[in-house]
Design an enzyme around this catalytic site. Structure first.
Site, PDB file in Angstrom:
ATOM      1  N   SER A  41    -117.661  84.902 -74.411  1.00  0.00           N
ATOM      2  CA  SER A  41    -116.036  85.029 -74.286  1.00  0.00           C
ATOM      3  C   SER A  41    -115.439  84.108 -75.596  1.00  0.00           C
ATOM      4  CB  SER A  41    -115.295  83.981 -73.154  1.00  0.00           C
ATOM      5  OG  SER A  41    -115.872  84.803 -71.822  1.00  0.00           O
ATOM      6  N   HIS A  98    -120.520  90.460 -69.166  1.00  0.00           N
ATOM      7  CA  HIS A  98    -120.126  90.137 -67.620  1.00  0.00           C
ATOM      8  C   HIS A  98    -120.105  91.419 -66.810  1.00  0.00           C
ATOM      9  CE1 HIS A  98    -117.732  86.498 -69.357  1.00  0.00           C
ATOM     10  NE2 HIS A  98    -118.791  85.989 -68.786  1.00  0.00           N
ATOM     11  N   LYS A 103    -111.163  71.920 -68.775  1.00  0.00           N
ATOM     12  CA  LYS A 103    -111.228  72.795 -70.064  1.00  0.00           C
ATOM     13  C   LYS A 103    -110.045  73.534 -69.879  1.00  0.00           C
ATOM     14  CE  LYS A 103    -114.682  76.224 -71.078  1.00  0.00           C
ATOM     15  NZ  LYS A 103    -115.738  76.584 -70.449  1.00  0.00           N
ATOM     16  N   ARG A 125    -128.654  84.945 -71.499  1.00  0.00           N
ATOM     17  CA  ARG A 125    -128.723  86.018 -72.916  1.00  0.00           C
ATOM     18  C   ARG A 125    -129.814  85.581 -73.770  1.00  0.00           C
ATOM     19  NH1 ARG A 125    -122.388  83.975 -73.691  1.00  0.00           N
ATOM     20  NH2 ARG A 125    -123.534  82.398 -72.502  1.00  0.00           N
TER      21      ARG A 125
HETATM   22  P1  ADP Z   1    -119.456  79.682 -67.522  1.00  0.00           P
HETATM   23  O1  ADP Z   1    -118.348  78.858 -68.289  1.00  0.00           O
HETATM   24  O2  ADP Z   1    -119.862  79.230 -66.172  1.00  0.00           O
HETATM   25  O3  ADP Z   1    -120.852  79.564 -68.373  1.00  0.00           O
HETATM   26  P2  ADP Z   1    -119.274  82.212 -68.538  1.00  0.00           P
HETATM   27  O4  ADP Z   1    -117.990  83.186 -68.232  1.00  0.00           O
HETATM   28  O5  ADP Z   1    -119.187  81.914 -70.085  1.00  0.00           O
HETATM   29  O6  ADP Z   1    -118.661  80.993 -67.817  1.00  0.00           O
HETATM   30  O7  ADP Z   1    -120.220  82.879 -68.012  1.00  0.00           O
HETATM   31  C1  ADP Z   1    -120.655  83.267 -66.940  1.00  0.00           C
HETATM   32  C2  ADP Z   1    -121.858  83.912 -66.514  1.00  0.00           C
HETATM   33  O8  ADP Z   1    -121.995  85.130 -67.243  1.00  0.00           O
HETATM   34  C3  ADP Z   1    -123.131  83.071 -66.821  1.00  0.00           C
HETATM   35  O9  ADP Z   1    -124.121  83.217 -66.064  1.00  0.00           O
HETATM   36  C4  ADP Z   1    -123.330  83.586 -68.384  1.00  0.00           C
HETATM   37  O10 ADP Z   1    -124.791  83.454 -68.683  1.00  0.00           O
HETATM   38  C5  ADP Z   1    -122.921  85.153 -67.981  1.00  0.00           C
HETATM   39  N1  ADP Z   1    -122.790  85.758 -69.252  1.00  0.00           N
HETATM   40  C6  ADP Z   1    -122.012  85.405 -70.318  1.00  0.00           C
HETATM   41  N2  ADP Z   1    -121.914  86.214 -71.167  1.00  0.00           N
HETATM   42  C7  ADP Z   1    -122.735  87.287 -70.931  1.00  0.00           C
HETATM   43  C8  ADP Z   1    -123.269  88.636 -71.684  1.00  0.00           C
HETATM   44  N3  ADP Z   1    -122.858  88.919 -72.892  1.00  0.00           N
HETATM   45  N4  ADP Z   1    -124.065  89.266 -70.905  1.00  0.00           N
HETATM   46  C9  ADP Z   1    -124.297  89.093 -69.433  1.00  0.00           C
HETATM   47  N5  ADP Z   1    -124.056  87.801 -69.080  1.00  0.00           N
HETATM   48  C10 ADP Z   1    -123.365  87.001 -69.667  1.00  0.00           C
END
Ligand code: ADP
Length: 157
Positions: free
Chosen positions: A127, A16, A40, A89
Site C-alpha cells: 500500500s 490483497h 498510525k 511476499r
Molecule cells: P498490515 O499493516 O497489517 O501489514 P497491510 O494492509 O499492509 O496491513 O497487509 C495486510 C496483509 O496483506 C498482510 O498479511 C500482508 O502480508 C498482506 N499483503 C500485503 N501486500 C500484499 C500483496 N502484494 N500480495 C498479497 N498479500 C499482501
C-alpha cells in the site's frame, strides 16, 4: 471454516484482493478486518477503506467486512474465529509475521495463523509503495482496483 483476514488495507491493492479471492476459494467465510490504528495516521478513513473493499469484492458471497482497533486476537474472538490469514511476499515479511504469529499464540493458545504466499506478479506491491507512485502522478492501474485508483487520484491532486 471461518477465517479472519486482518490488515490496514490503506488502500486495498490487487495483491490483497488476490489473497481475498484465493482465501474465499479455500474457506467457507472470510472476514476482512480493517485495522483502525490510532498510533498510525492513515491516508483513507476506515469507512472509505471499507467501501473500497466492498466495491472490489462485489460478487463474492462468502466475504464479510468489519473494522477493529486493538488486538487482532480480540477481534477474532469477537467474531468467533480462531484462524487468521496473512500474506507473505518475501523473507522480509516472514520474520515479522512469524513474530506476530507467536505473540498471538502466546495471548491465545487456540489461535492459528495461516500464511499464504502472494501471487508472484503482485509480490512487489505494498500500500505504501502504491501511494508513493500515486503521489507523484504515476500510473497505478495495474496495482489497485479501479475505485481505489480513482480515490488515489483525487486524494493526491
Ligand atoms: P498490515 O499493516 O497489517 O501489514 P497491510 O494492509 O499492509 O496491513 O497487509 C495486510 C496483509 O496483506 C498482510 O498479511 C500482508 O502480508 C498482506 N499483503 C500485503 N501486500 C500484499 C500483496 N502484494 N500480495 C498479497 N498479500 C499482501
Amino acid at each position: 471454516m471461518k477465517v479472519l483476514y486482518p490488515g490496514s488495507f490503506d488502500p486495498l491493492t490487487l495483491g490483497h484482493l488476490d489473497l481475498i479471492k484465493r482465501s474465499c476459494d479455500l474457506f467457507g467465510l472470510v472476514i476482512i478486518a480493517i485495522l483502525e490504528n490510532p498510533a498510525k495516521e492513515s491516508t483513507f478513513s476506515v469507512e472509505k477503506r471499507m467501501d473500497q473493499i466492498h466495491q472490489a469484492t462485489l460478487g463474492i458471497d462468502n466475504v464479510e467486512i468489519t473494522s477493529f482497533s486493538g488486538l487482532t486476537v480480540d477481534c477474532a474472538r469477537k467474531n468467533n474465529v480462531d484462524v487468521i490469514i496473512r500474506g507473505l511476499r518475501a523473507m522480509s515479511d516472514f520474520e515479522y509475521e512469524l513474530q506476530v504469529a507467536h505473540t498471538n499464540r502466546s495471548l491465545d493458545s487456540d489461535f492459528e495463523t495461516i500464511f499464504l504466499a502472494t501471487e508472484t506478479h503482485y509480490s512487489f506491491l505494498s500500500s505504501s509503495l502504491v501511494k508513493e507512485v500515486a503521489r507523484f502522478g504515476g500510473n497505478v492501474n495495474h496495482m489497485v482496483p479501479h475505485s481505489v485508483a480513482r480515490d488515489l487520484k483525487s486524494f493526491f491532486t
